[in-house]
Design a protein around this motif. Structure first.
Motif, PDB file in Angstrom:
ATOM      1  N   ILE A 100      52.677  39.146  27.498  1.00  0.00           N
ATOM      2  CA  ILE A 100      52.718  39.454  28.931  1.00  0.00           C
ATOM      3  C   ILE A 100      51.302  39.707  29.439  1.00  0.00           C
ATOM      4  O   ILE A 100      50.516  40.417  28.790  1.00  0.00           O
ATOM      5  CB  ILE A 100      53.597  40.698  29.178  1.00  0.00           C
ATOM      6  N   ASP A 101      50.970  39.132  30.590  1.00  0.00           N
ATOM      7  CA  ASP A 101      49.631  39.307  31.161  1.00  0.00           C
ATOM      8  C   ASP A 101      49.551  40.693  31.795  1.00  0.00           C
ATOM      9  O   ASP A 101      49.528  40.860  33.022  1.00  0.00           O
ATOM     10  CB  ASP A 101      49.349  38.221  32.194  1.00  0.00           C
ATOM     11  N   PHE A 102      49.480  41.689  30.911  1.00  0.00           N
ATOM     12  CA  PHE A 102      49.519  43.085  31.338  1.00  0.00           C
ATOM     13  C   PHE A 102      48.256  43.486  32.089  1.00  0.00           C
ATOM     14  O   PHE A 102      48.311  44.207  33.084  1.00  0.00           O
ATOM     15  CB  PHE A 102      49.707  43.979  30.104  1.00  0.00           C
ATOM     16  N   SER A 103      47.104  43.029  31.630  1.00  0.00           N
ATOM     17  CA  SER A 103      45.855  43.437  32.274  1.00  0.00           C
ATOM     18  C   SER A 103      45.789  42.964  33.722  1.00  0.00           C
ATOM     19  O   SER A 103      45.346  43.705  34.608  1.00  0.00           O
ATOM     20  CB  SER A 103      44.645  42.902  31.499  1.00  0.00           C
ATOM     21  N   ALA A 104      46.220  41.733  33.978  1.00  0.00           N
ATOM     22  CA  ALA A 104      46.203  41.229  35.351  1.00  0.00           C
ATOM     23  C   ALA A 104      47.115  42.063  36.245  1.00  0.00           C
ATOM     24  O   ALA A 104      46.750  42.417  37.375  1.00  0.00           O
ATOM     25  CB  ALA A 104      46.624  39.765  35.381  1.00  0.00           C
ATOM     26  N   ALA A 105      48.303  42.396  35.740  1.00  0.00           N
ATOM     27  CA  ALA A 105      49.238  43.210  36.519  1.00  0.00           C
ATOM     28  C   ALA A 105      48.682  44.613  36.737  1.00  0.00           C
ATOM     29  O   ALA A 105      48.812  45.185  37.829  1.00  0.00           O
ATOM     30  CB  ALA A 105      50.591  43.280  35.810  1.00  0.00           C
ATOM     31  N   SER A 106      48.059  45.173  35.716  1.00  0.00           N
ATOM     32  CA  SER A 106      47.495  46.519  35.820  1.00  0.00           C
ATOM     33  C   SER A 106      46.333  46.567  36.809  1.00  0.00           C
ATOM     34  O   SER A 106      46.211  47.511  37.595  1.00  0.00           O
ATOM     35  CB  SER A 106      47.022  47.003  34.445  1.00  0.00           C
ATOM     36  N   ARG A 107      45.482  45.555  36.745  1.00  0.00           N
ATOM     37  CA  ARG A 107      44.367  45.478  37.695  1.00  0.00           C
ATOM     38  C   ARG A 107      44.885  45.429  39.133  1.00  0.00           C
ATOM     39  O   ARG A 107      44.376  46.113  40.024  1.00  0.00           O
ATOM     40  CB  ARG A 107      43.536  44.222  37.422  1.00  0.00           C
ATOM     41  N   PHE A 108      45.900  44.595  39.324  1.00  0.00           N
ATOM     42  CA  PHE A 108      46.465  44.442  40.662  1.00  0.00           C
ATOM     43  C   PHE A 108      47.057  45.761  41.160  1.00  0.00           C
ATOM     44  O   PHE A 108      46.831  46.169  42.311  1.00  0.00           O
ATOM     45  CB  PHE A 108      47.540  43.353  40.648  1.00  0.00           C
ATOM     46  N   ALA A 109      47.840  46.439  40.308  1.00  0.00           N
ATOM     47  CA  ALA A 109      48.479  47.693  40.703  1.00  0.00           C
ATOM     48  C   ALA A 109      47.448  48.764  41.024  1.00  0.00           C
ATOM     49  O   ALA A 109      47.571  49.496  42.024  1.00  0.00           O
ATOM     50  CB  ALA A 109      49.415  48.172  39.593  1.00  0.00           C
ATOM     51  N   LEU A 110      46.412  48.872  40.192  1.00  0.00           N
ATOM     52  CA  LEU A 110      45.381  49.881  40.417  1.00  0.00           C
ATOM     53  C   LEU A 110      44.640  49.607  41.722  1.00  0.00           C
ATOM     54  O   LEU A 110      44.428  50.513  42.538  1.00  0.00           O
ATOM     55  CB  LEU A 110      44.403  49.902  39.246  1.00  0.00           C
ATOM     56  N   ALA A 111      44.240  48.350  41.933  1.00  0.00           N
ATOM     57  CA  ALA A 111      43.512  48.000  43.147  1.00  0.00           C
ATOM     58  C   ALA A 111      44.357  48.246  44.392  1.00  0.00           C
ATOM     59  O   ALA A 111      43.851  48.699  45.427  1.00  0.00           O
ATOM     60  CB  ALA A 111      43.068  46.541  43.087  1.00  0.00           C
ATOM     61  N   ALA A 112      45.654  47.976  44.296  1.00  0.00           N
ATOM     62  CA  ALA A 112      46.537  48.181  45.439  1.00  0.00           C
ATOM     63  C   ALA A 112      46.619  49.655  45.828  1.00  0.00           C
ATOM     64  O   ALA A 112      46.723  49.994  47.014  1.00  0.00           O
ATOM     65  CB  ALA A 112      47.936  47.649  45.115  1.00  0.00           C
ATOM     66  N   LEU A 113      46.540  50.522  44.838  1.00  0.00           N
ATOM     67  CA  LEU A 113      46.689  51.954  45.100  1.00  0.00           C
ATOM     68  C   LEU A 113      45.391  52.640  45.532  1.00  0.00           C
ATOM     69  O   LEU A 113      45.420  53.571  46.338  1.00  0.00           O
ATOM     70  CB  LEU A 113      47.254  52.655  43.861  1.00  0.00           C
ATOM     71  N   ILE A 114      44.252  52.197  45.002  1.00  0.00           N
ATOM     72  CA  ILE A 114      42.995  52.878  45.347  1.00  0.00           C
ATOM     73  C   ILE A 114      42.175  52.100  46.379  1.00  0.00           C
ATOM     74  O   ILE A 114      41.143  52.586  46.839  1.00  0.00           O
ATOM     75  CB  ILE A 114      42.135  53.168  44.105  1.00  0.00           C
ATOM     76  N   GLY A 115      42.631  50.891  46.710  1.00  0.00           N
ATOM     77  CA  GLY A 115      41.968  50.135  47.750  1.00  0.00           C
ATOM     78  C   GLY A 115      40.650  49.505  47.356  1.00  0.00           C
ATOM     79  O   GLY A 115      39.836  49.141  48.213  1.00  0.00           O
ATOM     80  N   ARG A 116      40.434  49.324  46.070  1.00  0.00           N
ATOM     81  CA  ARG A 116      39.218  48.661  45.590  1.00  0.00           C
ATOM     82  C   ARG A 116      39.488  48.072  44.215  1.00  0.00           C
ATOM     83  O   ARG A 116      40.313  48.583  43.462  1.00  0.00           O
ATOM     84  CB  ARG A 116      38.037  49.632  45.545  1.00  0.00           C
ATOM     85  N   GLY A 117      38.753  46.999  43.878  1.00  0.00           N
ATOM     86  CA  GLY A 117      39.040  46.294  42.643  1.00  0.00           C
ATOM     87  C   GLY A 117      37.977  46.392  41.576  1.00  0.00           C
ATOM     88  O   GLY A 117      38.038  45.666  40.580  1.00  0.00           O
ATOM     89  N   ASP A 118      37.002  47.300  41.768  1.00  0.00           N
ATOM     90  CA  ASP A 118      35.866  47.363  40.839  1.00  0.00           C
ATOM     91  C   ASP A 118      35.960  48.503  39.838  1.00  0.00           C
ATOM     92  O   ASP A 118      35.016  48.736  39.083  1.00  0.00           O
ATOM     93  CB  ASP A 118      34.557  47.483  41.621  1.00  0.00           C
ATOM     94  N   MET A 119      37.078  49.214  39.812  1.00  0.00           N
ATOM     95  CA  MET A 119      37.184  50.394  38.958  1.00  0.00           C
ATOM     96  C   MET A 119      37.956  50.151  37.663  1.00  0.00           C
ATOM     97  O   MET A 119      38.255  51.082  36.926  1.00  0.00           O
ATOM     98  CB  MET A 119      37.845  51.551  39.730  1.00  0.00           C
ATOM     99  N   TRP A 120      38.288  48.893  37.389  1.00  0.00           N
ATOM    100  CA  TRP A 120      39.038  48.587  36.175  1.00  0.00           C
ATOM    101  C   TRP A 120      38.308  49.005  34.900  1.00  0.00           C
ATOM    102  O   TRP A 120      38.934  49.576  33.996  1.00  0.00           O
ATOM    103  CB  TRP A 120      39.394  47.112  36.137  1.00  0.00           C
ATOM    104  N   PRO A 121      36.991  48.755  34.743  1.00  0.00           N
ATOM    105  CA  PRO A 121      36.310  49.198  33.514  1.00  0.00           C
ATOM    106  C   PRO A 121      36.418  50.709  33.296  1.00  0.00           C
ATOM    107  O   PRO A 121      36.603  51.159  32.154  1.00  0.00           O
ATOM    108  CB  PRO A 121      34.856  48.758  33.746  1.00  0.00           C
TER     109      PRO A 121
END
Length: 232
Positions: free
Chosen positions: A11-32
């Motif tokens: 399952i492409d878990f990382s892609a889903a996790s990145r999307f969920a996190l970005a949706a909640l905090i309003g930014r996509g650069d905090m994954w690391p």
């Protein structure tokens, strides 16, 4: 028997996790940062320093504090519930998963899913995506009490299947946790390197595939002891 990791293997878990996190905090650069905080908390669970039941909440609270957002336990719980709902709606299989599983089942190979994530979460994921019926056994670190790369989790799966570790192979996306852990436990070890990490020094005894479409040929050529019939 062939054992398969779940997240980022099936399952492409990382892609889903990145999307969920970005949706909640309003930014996509905090994954690391999220990954670093998560890895630190998972390590505490493995070391027996933190209960798995509270790990997600503690992890999220620490992550948000790094961003200067300080939430109480109730608000963190709401954040986690929303994140998990977005995750569940975003899970996707890699394209090579179903053809590989169909081949393995047709070849008469027993299959086990081996994961370090929570039992209810992973079982729901497998059921939602139609994978549950492919597996003879599902090994959950939180239910067994040890996590990969501890050899106990690999040996417990083999014992449940009634096979020797030498008659099994494990496939996963993490070189150390999955492949080296399986090798050290006496199983055949396969690292699923979807990213194509050419600069990695692959340890002795670890086989590498770039996708699950390469797994059948590897199993036939390298792991005859698993009882996989040669292709005609």
């Amino acid at each position: 028997m062939v054992c398969l990791d779940i997240d980022d293997t099936l399952i492409d878990f990382s892609a889903a996790s990145r999307f969920a996190l970005a949706a909640l905090i309003g930014r996509g650069d905090m994954w690391p940062l999220w990954e670093r905080v998560t890895d630190a908390h998972v390590a505490m669970v493995v070391a027996g320093e933190l209960e798995y039941a509270s790990m997600h909440r503690r992890r999220t609270q620490c992550f948000l504090a790094e961003l200067g957002v300080f939430l109480d336990a109730a608000d963190v719980t709401v954040f986690e519930l929303r994140r998990k709902e977005i995750l569940r709606q975003s899970w996707r299989l890699f394209d090579d998963v179903l053809p590989c599983l169909e081949w393995l089942r047709a070849a008469g190979v027993r299959l086990a899913a081996v994961t370090n994530a929570s039992g209810a979460h992973q079982r729901a994921k497998l059921a939602d995506l139609g994978l549950a019926g492919y597996f003879d056994h599902i090994a959950i670190a939180g239910e067994i009490g040890v996590a990969k790369p501890d050899p106990v989790i690999f040996h417990s799966v083999c014992a449940s299947a009634g096979c020797d570790p030498a008659e099994a192979a494990h496939v996963g996306d993490k070189l150390g946790v999955d492949a080296v852990g399986a090798r050290d436990a006496g199983l055949g070890a396969v690292w699923l390197d979807r990213a194509g990490c050419d600069d990695v020094d692959v340890p002795c005894g670890v086989h590498v595939v770039s996708g699950l479409d390469e797994l059948p040929e590897l199993l036939v050529s390298e792991f005859a002891r698993l009882g996989i019939p040669a292709q005609r």
